[in-house]
Design a protein around this motif. Sequence first.
Motif, short mmCIF file in Angstrom:
data_model
loop_
_atom_site.label_atom_id
_atom_site.label_comp_id
_atom_site.label_asym_id
_atom_site.label_seq_id
_atom_site.Cartn_x
_atom_site.Cartn_y
_atom_site.Cartn_z
N ARG A 38 0.84 -1.20 -0.07
CA ARG A 38 0.02 -0.04 0.01
C ARG A 38 0.81 1.33 0.13
NH1 ARG A 38 -5.21 1.03 1.95
NH2 ARG A 38 -6.10 2.85 0.82
N LEU A 39 1.74 1.31 0.93
CA LEU A 39 2.62 2.39 0.94
C LEU A 39 3.34 2.52 -0.50
CD1 LEU A 39 4.67 2.80 4.27
CD2 LEU A 39 2.53 3.86 3.72
N ARG A 40 3.81 1.52 -0.96
CA ARG A 40 4.70 1.68 -2.31
C ARG A 40 3.72 2.22 -3.32
NH1 ARG A 40 7.12 -3.34 -0.95
NH2 ARG A 40 5.55 -4.35 -2.25
N ALA A 41 2.65 1.72 -3.45
CA ALA A 41 1.34 2.23 -4.33
C ALA A 41 1.00 3.70 -4.33
CB ALA A 41 0.45 1.18 -4.39
N ASP A 42 0.81 4.12 -2.85
CA ASP A 42 0.31 5.09 -2.93
C ASP A 42 0.76 6.30 -1.98
OD1 ASP A 42 -2.09 3.98 -4.32
OD2 ASP A 42 -2.81 3.28 -2.36
N HIS A 43 1.84 5.73 -1.17
CA HIS A 43 2.48 6.77 -0.10
C HIS A 43 4.14 6.67 -0.01
CE1 HIS A 43 -1.79 7.59 0.91
NE2 HIS A 43 -1.97 6.35 1.22
N PRO A 44 4.76 6.63 -1.25
CA PRO A 44 6.00 6.28 -1.14
C PRO A 44 6.93 7.23 -0.25
CG PRO A 44 5.43 7.37 -3.17
CD PRO A 44 4.08 7.19 -2.47
N LEU A 45 6.45 8.48 0.11
CA LEU A 45 7.18 9.20 1.21
C LEU A 45 6.02 9.31 2.26
CD1 LEU A 45 9.50 10.73 2.01
CD2 LEU A 45 8.63 12.85 0.98
N TYR A 46 6.10 8.70 3.03
CA TYR A 46 4.69 8.74 4.31
C TYR A 46 5.43 9.35 5.31
CZ TYR A 46 2.08 6.87 8.10
OH TYR A 46 1.53 6.61 9.07
N HIS A 48 5.47 9.34 9.35
CA HIS A 48 5.13 8.64 10.51
C HIS A 48 4.95 9.53 11.41
CE1 HIS A 48 4.97 5.69 13.66
NE2 HIS A 48 4.95 4.54 12.84
N PRO A 49 3.53 9.64 12.13
CA PRO A 49 3.26 10.53 13.04
C PRO A 49 4.16 10.34 14.47
CG PRO A 49 1.46 9.10 13.04
CD PRO A 49 2.31 8.62 11.77
N PRO A 50 4.48 11.08 15.16
CA PRO A 50 5.08 10.94 16.38
C PRO A 50 4.25 9.92 17.26
CG PRO A 50 4.56 13.40 16.26
CD PRO A 50 3.80 12.67 15.03
N VAL A 51 4.90 9.22 17.93
CA VAL A 51 4.55 8.13 19.16
C VAL A 51 5.19 8.23 20.37
CG1 VAL A 51 3.21 6.78 17.50
CG2 VAL A 51 5.57 6.12 17.85
N ASP A 52 4.49 7.97 21.35
CA ASP A 52 5.19 7.65 22.69
C ASP A 52 6.16 8.77 23.09
OD1 ASP A 52 3.82 5.35 22.42
OD2 ASP A 52 5.54 4.38 21.93
N GLY A 53 5.97 10.07 22.68
CA GLY A 53 6.69 11.17 22.88
C GLY A 53 7.90 11.07 22.07
N LYS A 54 7.92 10.55 21.14
CA LYS A 54 9.31 10.44 20.29
C LYS A 54 8.75 11.16 18.91
CE LYS A 54 11.11 6.31 21.66
NZ LYS A 54 10.00 5.39 22.39
N PRO A 55 9.74 11.80 18.17
CA PRO A 55 9.46 12.44 16.82
C PRO A 55 8.86 11.61 15.97
CG PRO A 55 11.88 12.60 17.61
CD PRO A 55 11.18 11.76 18.68
N GLY A 56 8.22 12.36 14.98
CA GLY A 56 7.77 11.47 13.94
C GLY A 56 9.03 11.45 12.92
N PHE A 57 8.92 10.85 11.69
CA PHE A 57 9.92 10.64 10.79
C PHE A 57 9.38 10.13 9.32
CE2 PHE A 57 9.13 6.83 13.24
CZ PHE A 57 8.94 5.64 12.38
N TRP A 58 10.00 10.13 8.40
CA TRP A 58 9.55 9.81 7.08
C TRP A 58 9.78 8.29 6.85
CZ3 TRP A 58 6.84 12.99 4.36
CH2 TRP A 58 6.80 14.31 4.74
N VAL A 59 9.00 7.85 6.07
CA VAL A 59 9.24 6.42 5.50
C VAL A 59 9.32 6.26 4.06
CG1 VAL A 59 7.77 3.98 5.79
CG2 VAL A 59 7.81 5.61 7.72
N VAL A 60 10.43 5.59 3.73
CA VAL A 60 10.37 5.64 2.14
C VAL A 60 10.29 4.23 1.91
CG1 VAL A 60 11.93 6.19 0.21
CG2 VAL A 60 11.84 7.74 2.17
N SER A 61 9.65 3.78 0.99
CA SER A 61 9.23 2.30 0.66
C SER A 61 9.85 1.87 -0.69
CB SER A 61 7.85 1.95 1.01
OG SER A 61 6.96 3.03 0.28
N ARG A 62 9.81 2.57 -1.66
CA ARG A 62 10.32 2.27 -3.24
C ARG A 62 11.49 1.94 -3.26
NH1 ARG A 62 6.39 6.27 -6.43
NH2 ARG A 62 4.49 5.20 -6.13
N TYR A 63 11.96 1.01 -3.94
CA TYR A 63 13.31 0.65 -4.23
C TYR A 63 14.23 1.73 -4.78
CZ TYR A 63 17.28 -2.13 -6.18
OH TYR A 63 18.45 -2.78 -6.79
N ALA A 64 13.68 2.41 -5.76
CA ALA A 64 14.58 3.68 -6.26
C ALA A 64 14.89 4.71 -5.36
CB ALA A 64 14.05 4.00 -7.81
N ASP A 65 13.92 5.03 -4.53
CA ASP A 65 14.06 6.19 -3.49
C ASP A 65 14.98 5.70 -2.45
OD1 ASP A 65 12.33 7.27 -5.18
OD2 ASP A 65 10.37 6.92 -3.94
#
Length: 421
Positions: A38-46, A48-65
């Motif tokens: 799902r991420l590769r198809a629709d949200h290749p740069l996602y 990720h919201p902050p959780v448990d008091g830790k900062p959020g971060f980007w999630v990259v899922s496609r091979y080329a990226d």
Amino acid sequence: MSVQTATSRTEVPEEISAVNLVDTKTYLEHDMDAYWRRLRADHPLYWHPPVDGKPGFWVVSRYADVMALYRDNQRLTSEKGNVLVTLLAGGDSAAGQMLAVTDGRRHKDLRNVMLKAFSPRALSKVAALVRVNARRMIADAVRRGEGDFAAEVASVIPLTTVGGLLGVPVKDHAYLLGLTKSSLSSDEADQAPEEAFLARNEILLYFSDLVAERRADPQDDVITTLTRSEINGVPLTDQDIVFNCYSLILGGDETSRLTMIDSLYTLSREPEQWKRLKEGSVTLESATEETLRWATPAMNFGRTALVDVEIAGGTIKAGDVVTLWNTSANRDESVFDHPYVLDLGRTPNKHITFGYGPHFCLGAYLARVEVKEMLDALRTFTRGVELTGEPRRIHSNLMTGMSTLPVRFLPDEAGLATADS
Ligand code: HEM
């Protein structure tokens, strides 16, 4: 309900936003294949919201990226950590000293020093040791008939390999194994973070003592080579050496162990592929590569952006943490035909299991030798393998795999007769 990503402003459905990639339980409870598709198809740069008091971060899922970001050590840095736990804590205390969390000129110089320590002579000695060990341990396991492949074989080979390279005395291998097992992941769901911290500290202390011993009494091993190495005329400090021994033992043990366990587990469930391996209709080299792609034991690594970076239709802002998901890149359908099918003859197979670019795994050659010798010994000494119980999965947001693998072997008597030759 849906949420917005930070800068790409695409809608993210709840089945995506509800998956907490920091929580180790997620990997045991969710259908992660569906998530990554799902991420590769629709949200290749996602985002990720902050959780448990830790900062959020980007999630990259496609091979080329993922490849593009691994390659880019100009706009992205590893010096603020390269794994989630340190990245989200805001840094790594070994930055600028341990290879994996060092960048720029110092990284290049340190990598050259370490590559020299991994000379062809040192490596061929260790590769020969791996072959002897794998054949002996697997022949013994097959003769016993039943047992836990994880404890009896897969735990021993990688630690013996890196231990042999570094010059860790054999009597200390079991002690170190106990520590490496609780440093990055855990066999238990409820291991306190302090336990991992203590285990990591004990490894550092252990190597401090060993470095002092090698300075006093040099041997033919990597630690001794490092004690004699210098960068621009300045010798490596004890701390430089200790951090890098630590990184070799952690980098070299768990990843290889998890790959070996996963490959036997997978072969026990894929009779057609096992047949191809046993009959020799695929090469050991291609079987090794596919086994490595299939297992992808290191799920992700990460970086921090030094400047704004445009990728996958969005912007990673300077200062943001970005995670690169090998686990997803190795199943990218735009690169691998039928990525969810195990094909031991797969060619080409440009998997990203060892990362890519300037931080490409320093131990890739050794890891390949370990997996290849394991597959060779299995196909020689056994006609097949059956699971005798459910394996236990590890708990980690960095590594994936199993900590136990109860199996029964069907011996190949003709092959076993060659075991001691
Ligand atoms: C780096 C995976 C075995 C030592 C890496 C990286 C990956 C990786 C993905 C890149 C990290 C990044 O970009 O931040 C694996 C896997 C292995 C394996 C999947 C086994 C199947 C080994 C072994 C050793 C080792 C056997 C040591 C003998 C290292 C070191 C680095 C590294 C020192 C840092 C290189 C640098 O930053 O320049 N490994 N590794 N690894 N690996 Fe491995």
